[in-house]
Design an enzyme around this catalytic site. Structure first.
Site, PDB file in Angstrom:
ATOM      1  N   CYS A 151      79.372  50.641 135.296  1.00  0.00           N
ATOM      2  CA  CYS A 151      78.820  50.341 136.606  1.00  0.00           C
ATOM      3  C   CYS A 151      79.792  50.892 137.638  1.00  0.00           C
ATOM      4  O   CYS A 151      80.955  51.143 137.332  1.00  0.00           O
ATOM      5  CB  CYS A 151      78.626  48.838 136.807  1.00  0.00           C
ATOM      6  SG  CYS A 151      77.604  48.463 138.252  1.00  0.00           S
ATOM      7  N   CYS A 191      76.437  48.993 143.465  1.00  0.00           N
ATOM      8  CA  CYS A 191      76.502  49.497 142.093  1.00  0.00           C
ATOM      9  C   CYS A 191      76.175  50.989 141.984  1.00  0.00           C
ATOM     10  O   CYS A 191      76.046  51.514 140.877  1.00  0.00           O
ATOM     11  CB  CYS A 191      75.570  48.682 141.199  1.00  0.00           C
ATOM     12  SG  CYS A 191      76.048  46.938 141.113  1.00  0.00           S
ATOM     13  N   LYS A 231      68.748  41.939 133.926  1.00  0.00           N
ATOM     14  CA  LYS A 231      69.862  41.399 134.703  1.00  0.00           C
ATOM     15  C   LYS A 231      69.306  40.898 136.028  1.00  0.00           C
ATOM     16  O   LYS A 231      68.775  41.675 136.825  1.00  0.00           O
ATOM     17  CB  LYS A 231      70.919  42.474 134.934  1.00  0.00           C
ATOM     18  CG  LYS A 231      72.085  41.962 135.759  1.00  0.00           C
ATOM     19  CD  LYS A 231      73.188  42.987 135.884  1.00  0.00           C
ATOM     20  CE  LYS A 231      74.308  42.458 136.755  1.00  0.00           C
ATOM     21  NZ  LYS A 231      75.370  43.442 136.937  1.00  0.00           N
ATOM     22  N   ARG A 267      82.733  38.285 141.056  1.00  0.00           N
ATOM     23  CA  ARG A 267      82.961  39.204 142.181  1.00  0.00           C
ATOM     24  C   ARG A 267      84.337  38.980 142.789  1.00  0.00           C
ATOM     25  O   ARG A 267      84.939  39.917 143.302  1.00  0.00           O
ATOM     26  CB  ARG A 267      81.826  39.075 143.198  1.00  0.00           C
ATOM     27  CG  ARG A 267      80.526  39.604 142.588  1.00  0.00           C
ATOM     28  CD  ARG A 267      79.340  39.535 143.504  1.00  0.00           C
ATOM     29  NE  ARG A 267      78.126  39.899 142.752  1.00  0.00           N
ATOM     30  CZ  ARG A 267      76.907  39.774 143.211  1.00  0.00           C
ATOM     31  NH1 ARG A 267      76.689  39.299 144.430  1.00  0.00           N
ATOM     32  NH2 ARG A 267      75.873  40.128 142.470  1.00  0.00           N
ATOM     33  N   ARG A 279      72.357  42.620 146.130  1.00  0.00           N
ATOM     34  CA  ARG A 279      71.949  43.520 145.041  1.00  0.00           C
ATOM     35  C   ARG A 279      70.472  43.373 144.673  1.00  0.00           C
ATOM     36  O   ARG A 279      70.054  43.806 143.600  1.00  0.00           O
ATOM     37  CB  ARG A 279      72.794  43.234 143.802  1.00  0.00           C
ATOM     38  CG  ARG A 279      74.288  43.370 143.985  1.00  0.00           C
ATOM     39  CD  ARG A 279      74.956  43.676 142.655  1.00  0.00           C
ATOM     40  NE  ARG A 279      76.359  43.332 142.593  1.00  0.00           N
ATOM     41  CZ  ARG A 279      77.326  43.951 143.268  1.00  0.00           C
ATOM     42  NH1 ARG A 279      77.041  44.941 144.087  1.00  0.00           N
ATOM     43  NH2 ARG A 279      78.587  43.570 143.120  1.00  0.00           N
ATOM     44  N   LYS A 286      70.785  38.426 131.217  1.00  0.00           N
ATOM     45  CA  LYS A 286      71.918  37.920 131.986  1.00  0.00           C
ATOM     46  C   LYS A 286      71.453  37.361 133.322  1.00  0.00           C
ATOM     47  O   LYS A 286      70.654  38.024 133.984  1.00  0.00           O
ATOM     48  CB  LYS A 286      72.864  39.096 132.220  1.00  0.00           C
ATOM     49  CG  LYS A 286      74.034  38.806 133.097  1.00  0.00           C
ATOM     50  CD  LYS A 286      74.777  40.074 133.332  1.00  0.00           C
ATOM     51  CE  LYS A 286      75.894  39.796 134.295  1.00  0.00           C
ATOM     52  NZ  LYS A 286      76.706  40.926 134.542  1.00  0.00           N
ATOM     53  N   SER A 343      80.106  34.302 134.673  1.00  0.00           N
ATOM     54  CA  SER A 343      81.261  33.659 135.304  1.00  0.00           C
ATOM     55  C   SER A 343      80.922  32.321 135.953  1.00  0.00           C
ATOM     56  O   SER A 343      81.690  31.362 135.851  1.00  0.00           O
ATOM     57  CB  SER A 343      81.860  34.604 136.352  1.00  0.00           C
ATOM     58  OG  SER A 343      80.899  34.947 137.330  1.00  0.00           O
ATOM     59  N   TYR A 384      83.062  33.883 128.593  1.00  0.00           N
ATOM     60  CA  TYR A 384      84.477  33.674 128.920  1.00  0.00           C
ATOM     61  C   TYR A 384      85.060  32.546 128.072  1.00  0.00           C
ATOM     62  O   TYR A 384      86.271  32.367 128.039  1.00  0.00           O
ATOM     63  CB  TYR A 384      84.637  33.406 130.423  1.00  0.00           C
ATOM     64  CG  TYR A 384      84.107  34.565 131.235  1.00  0.00           C
ATOM     65  CD1 TYR A 384      84.855  35.729 131.376  1.00  0.00           C
ATOM     66  CD2 TYR A 384      82.818  34.531 131.777  1.00  0.00           C
ATOM     67  CE1 TYR A 384      84.346  36.819 132.054  1.00  0.00           C
ATOM     68  CE2 TYR A 384      82.303  35.613 132.460  1.00  0.00           C
ATOM     69  CZ  TYR A 384      83.065  36.761 132.597  1.00  0.00           C
ATOM     70  OH  TYR A 384      82.548  37.848 133.245  1.00  0.00           O
TER      71      TYR A 384
HETATM   72  C1  PBG Z   1      78.574  44.558 137.660  1.00  0.00           C
HETATM   73  C2  PBG Z   1      78.553  43.307 136.891  1.00  0.00           C
HETATM   74  C3  PBG Z   1      78.458  41.993 137.361  1.00  0.00           C
HETATM   75  C4  PBG Z   1      78.628  41.163 136.272  1.00  0.00           C
HETATM   76  C5  PBG Z   1      78.769  41.989 135.173  1.00  0.00           C
HETATM   77  N1  PBG Z   1      78.686  43.307 135.570  1.00  0.00           N
HETATM   78  C6  PBG Z   1      78.382  41.428 138.721  1.00  0.00           C
HETATM   79  C7  PBG Z   1      77.336  41.752 139.654  1.00  0.00           C
HETATM   80  O1  PBG Z   1      76.275  42.254 139.323  1.00  0.00           O
HETATM   81  O2  PBG Z   1      77.625  41.484 140.803  1.00  0.00           O
HETATM   82  C8  PBG Z   1      78.674  39.674 136.318  1.00  0.00           C
HETATM   83  C9  PBG Z   1      79.364  39.013 135.209  1.00  0.00           C
HETATM   84  C10 PBG Z   1      79.720  37.612 135.437  1.00  0.00           C
HETATM   85  O3  PBG Z   1      79.362  36.958 136.433  1.00  0.00           O
HETATM   86  O4  PBG Z   1      80.420  37.088 134.566  1.00  0.00           O
HETATM   87  N2  PBG Z   1      77.462  45.236 137.861  1.00  0.00           N
END
Ligand code: PBG
Length: 325
Positions: free
Chosen positions: A121, A131, A197, A207, A219, A250, A276, A315
């Site tokens: 990404c 992105c 996603k 972030r 996004r 996700k 996260s 995690y």
């Molecule tokens: C980047 C990306 C993101 C995550 C994984 N790859 C963040 C986003 O889309 O802002 C999030 C992972 C997480 O929250 O653990 N494109």
């Protein structure tokens, strides 16, 4: 006839009997640990406030961490990189001496059997945090971005990544990455597609960790509306047809129904990303004494497996692997 004839409690006794009839297994080999690797930082480990227990790692700390994770029985890590500098295009992403490329080589040297999955990404590398490549009106240019993503994936695969995982949500990127990898002779590099996603509030702590909050807007023009499970299945089927090897959903816990539907619709290997914010919620509740972290984390991870995920990115992977020993 005496009542009740059927007693489901007969099989619930703790121990061998209960184990014998368990329908869902959670083992370390189902789990993948995401790692944040940073090029320009003073200390080997920098804590991330919103994710207690997770640090940003220097390259050599990442190699040490990888050895420990492998010893705990984890099969793979997912790498996110923080470059020394960001720019408009995100050129650090496809730099052959970039952070993920260097970390991949260091980890494969330290621990050849541990699989390295490189996140593909641009948001960690762009000065604006989006992105992809921006047009003059501030929107992301899909097709121009896809070329840069393919370039990034090739560079990561050449550095030794076993799999590449596009998380950008541009249309057509899986097919483009597959053809470019094949044209480069990288036919054995697998693609883990972040197929469904969602635009999610649960990415907040990430972030902070990756310093990738968009400097304007959000996004939603590329990430999915979380209310759309039919569309999630269409995304998954498209990625399958474009040559994805593994499909990902996700976040995980708020979207367990989507995990199940993608599994049933594709019968492909499915991954779910316990993101996260899901980790941070549990950590915060445990720190306040409201939840037993170990029991709650293992229950959450088992529920993601039960929903149909073959692979869980989390995690909590390292802790869970230790708890499951
Ligand atoms: C980047 C990306 C993101 C995550 C994984 N790859 C963040 C986003 O889309 O802002 C999030 C992972 C997480 O929250 O653990 N494109």
């Amino acid at each position: 006839m005496a009542f009740p004839q059927t007693r489901l409690r007969r099989l619930r006794k703790t121990g061998a009997l209960r184990d014998l009839v368990r329908e869902t297994e959670l083992r370390p080999h189902h789990l993948v640990q995401p790692l944040f690797v940073a090029l320009a930082q003073d200390r080997p480990r920098e804590p991330i406030d919103a994710m207690p227990g997770i640090d940003r790692l220097s390259i050599s700390a990442a190699a040490d961490e990888a050895r420990q994770l492998h010893d705990l029985g984890l099969p793979a890590v997912l790498l996110f990189g923080l470059p020394a500098e960001k720019d408009e295009e995100g050129s650090g992403a496809w730099d052959d001496e970039g952070v993920v490329q260097l970390a991949t080589r260091a980890i494969k040297d330290a621990c050849p059997d541990l699989l390295v999955i490189a996140d593909v990404c641009l948001c960690e590398y762009t000065s604006h945090g989006h992105c992809g490549l921006l047009r003059s009106d501030g929107t992301v240019d899909n097709d121009a971005t896809v070329e840069l993503l393919a370039r990034t994936a090739i560079s990561q695969a050449r550095a030794g990544a076993d799999m590449v995982a596009p998380s950008d949500m541009m249309d057509g990127r899986v097919g483009a990455i597959r053809s470019e990898l094949d044209a480069d002779g990288l036919t054995d590099t697998a693609i883990v597609a972040y197929s469904a996603k969602m635009a999610s509030a649960f990415y907040g702590p990430f972030r902070e960790a990756a310093d990738s909050t968009p400097s304007f807007g959000d996004r939603r023009a590329y990430q999915m509306d979380g209310a759309n499970p039919d569309e999630a299945v269409r995304e998954a089927l498209l990625d399958r047809d474009e040559g994805a090897d593994i499909l990902m959903v996700k976040p995980a816990l708020p979207y367990l129904d989507v995990v199940r539907r993608v599994k049933d619709a594709t019968r492909m290997p499915v991954a779910a990303y316990n993101v996260s914010g899901e980790y941070a919620m549990l950590k915060a509740a445990a720190a306040a004494g409201y939840l037993d972290e170990r029991a709650a984390a293992l229950e959450a991870l088992t529920s993601i497996r039960r929903a149909g995920a073959d692979i869980v990115f989390s995690y909590h992977a390292k802790d869970a692997a230790a708890w499951l020993q």
